[in-house]
Design a protein around this motif. Structure first.
Motif, PDB file in Angstrom:
ATOM      1  N   ARG A  30       0.859  -1.189   0.000  1.00  0.00           N
ATOM      2  CA  ARG A  30       0.000   0.000   0.000  1.00  0.00           C
ATOM      3  C   ARG A  30       0.889   1.231   0.000  1.00  0.00           C
ATOM      4  NH1 ARG A  30      -5.429  -0.405   1.361  1.00  0.00           N
ATOM      5  NH2 ARG A  30      -6.052  -2.557   0.976  1.00  0.00           N
ATOM      6  N   PRO A  31       0.322   2.396  -0.384  1.00  0.00           N
ATOM      7  CA  PRO A  31       1.149   3.610  -0.366  1.00  0.00           C
ATOM      8  C   PRO A  31       1.603   3.968   1.047  1.00  0.00           C
ATOM      9  CG  PRO A  31      -0.921   3.995  -1.526  1.00  0.00           C
ATOM     10  CD  PRO A  31      -1.034   2.655  -0.876  1.00  0.00           C
ATOM     11  N   VAL A  32       2.798   4.521   1.125  1.00  0.00           N
ATOM     12  CA  VAL A  32       3.323   4.978   2.410  1.00  0.00           C
ATOM     13  C   VAL A  32       3.802   6.411   2.236  1.00  0.00           C
ATOM     14  CG1 VAL A  32       5.045   4.617   4.230  1.00  0.00           C
ATOM     15  CG2 VAL A  32       4.130   2.650   2.998  1.00  0.00           C
ATOM     16  N   LEU A  33       3.513   7.220   3.247  1.00  0.00           N
ATOM     17  CA  LEU A  33       3.996   8.587   3.248  1.00  0.00           C
ATOM     18  C   LEU A  33       5.040   8.731   4.345  1.00  0.00           C
ATOM     19  CD1 LEU A  33       3.509  11.332   1.953  1.00  0.00           C
ATOM     20  CD2 LEU A  33       1.717  11.739   3.649  1.00  0.00           C
ATOM     21  N   VAL A  34       6.231   9.181   3.965  1.00  0.00           N
ATOM     22  CA  VAL A  34       7.312   9.355   4.932  1.00  0.00           C
ATOM     23  C   VAL A  34       7.477  10.858   5.174  1.00  0.00           C
ATOM     24  CG1 VAL A  34       9.707   8.806   5.484  1.00  0.00           C
ATOM     25  CG2 VAL A  34       8.424   7.314   3.938  1.00  0.00           C
ATOM     26  N   VAL A  35       7.302  11.242   6.431  1.00  0.00           N
ATOM     27  CA  VAL A  35       7.308  12.657   6.772  1.00  0.00           C
ATOM     28  C   VAL A  35       8.441  12.945   7.753  1.00  0.00           C
ATOM     29  CG1 VAL A  35       5.911  14.540   7.742  1.00  0.00           C
ATOM     30  CG2 VAL A  35       4.787  12.654   6.553  1.00  0.00           C
ATOM     31  N   GLY A  36       9.147  14.022   7.541  1.00  0.00           N
ATOM     32  CA  GLY A  36      10.196  14.377   8.493  1.00  0.00           C
ATOM     33  C   GLY A  36      10.967  15.591   8.029  1.00  0.00           C
ATOM     34  N   GLU A  37      11.615  16.222   8.972  1.00  0.00           N
ATOM     35  CA  GLU A  37      12.410  17.407   8.652  1.00  0.00           C
ATOM     36  C   GLU A  37      13.593  17.026   7.763  1.00  0.00           C
ATOM     37  OE1 GLU A  37      13.453  19.701  12.145  1.00  0.00           O
ATOM     38  OE2 GLU A  37      11.535  19.216  13.076  1.00  0.00           O
ATOM     39  N   ARG A  38      14.302  18.045   7.304  1.00  0.00           N
ATOM     40  CA  ARG A  38      15.473  17.820   6.450  1.00  0.00           C
ATOM     41  C   ARG A  38      16.492  16.911   7.134  1.00  0.00           C
ATOM     42  NH1 ARG A  38      15.140  19.042   1.959  1.00  0.00           N
ATOM     43  NH2 ARG A  38      13.885  20.767   1.222  1.00  0.00           N
TER      44      ARG A  38
END
Ligand SMILES: Nc1ncnc2c1ncn2[C@@H]1O[C@H](COP(=O)(O)OP(=O)(O)OP(=O)(O)O)[C@@H](O)[C@H]1O
Ligand SMILES: [Mg+2]
Length: 213
Positions: A30-38
């Motif tokens: 399934r789609p995954v979204l990876v979120v995080g600062e630089r």
């Protein structure tokens, strides 16, 4: 291929929790979204998601959405037929087709234009893409991993990101913690890079860090 050879440095629970979450999401297709600062390691996580998925022996295709001008991004993602626009002398497959049977990593997802987002939504919903200048859709089997350092729900509120696309892509969200909340990891990382650099410089050993003068 070694399926688990990515060097992940860190021992803090904040970091290990995120890595564990990625390991569990990896086989789900399934789609995954990876979120995080630089610099929090979004690319490393995307690679892990691919390596630990059932698609590990398929392609991992990365596209940095911020690196391409808005006018080129759609052709890059979806491909084009010959003569579709000025300069398109030959037909070319897009990254979606290239990633067939594997993973498409859309880095800096928040920079996609509304036009590209609309086409992307269709590709995700129907599992098919249409090259620019063509009317014939091509079926693709692609798992999407997106990454961003932007707050996409805020962008949705400001009308800069499609709510329906965000819904589709955030089946699983992995939020990577910044170093300032990863207790003890700065020491571990600096040791690792110190050792690595000493080896690169051909030193006999790694003497450790000295006192601050
Ligand atoms: N936990 C980690 N262990 C070892 N190296 C790491 C770790 N996290 C990040 N790095 C290294 O730091 C650099 C930045 O990581 P990466 O490119 O994955 O970050 P990013 O989240 O994609 O950042 P950006 O938003 O700037 O694109 C890379 O060289 C990566 O190998
Ligand atoms: Mg990155």
């Amino acid at each position: 291929m070694d399926r688990d050879n990515i060097q992940f440095i860190g021992q803090s629970s904040a970091f290990l929790d995120a890595v564990e979450r990625a390991s569990r999401a990896a086989p789900l297709n399934r789609p995954v979204l990876v979120v995080g600062e630089r610099g929090t390691g979004k690319e490393l996580i995307a690679e892990r998601l691919h390596r630990l998925s059932t698609r590990w022996d398929g392609p991992l295709v990365t596209i940095n959405c911020a690196a391409l001008p808005e006018t080129l991004i759609e052709a890059e993602l979806f491909g084009h037929e010959a003569g579709a626009f000025t300069g398109a002398t030959r037909a070319r497959e897009g990254r979606f087709e290239e990633a067939d049977g594997g993973t498409l990593f859309l880095d800096e997802l928040g920079t996609l234009s509304m036009g590209a987002q609309e086409r992307l939504l269709r590709a995700v919903e129907y599992g098919e893409v249409t090259r620019i200048g063509s009317s014939r859709p091509v079926r693709v089997d692609v798992r999407i991993v997106g990454a961003t350092n932007e707050h996409l729900p805020n962008m949705v509120e400001r009308g800069r990101f499609r709510a329906d696309l965000l819904d589709r892509l955030c089946f699983e969200v992995i939020t990577l913690p910044p170093l300032r909340v990863r207790e003890g990891d700065i020491e571990v990382l600096s040791e690792y890079y110190g050792r690595k650099m000493a080896a690169e410089l051909g030193w006999d050993g790694w003497p450790g860090f000295g006192e601050i003068a």
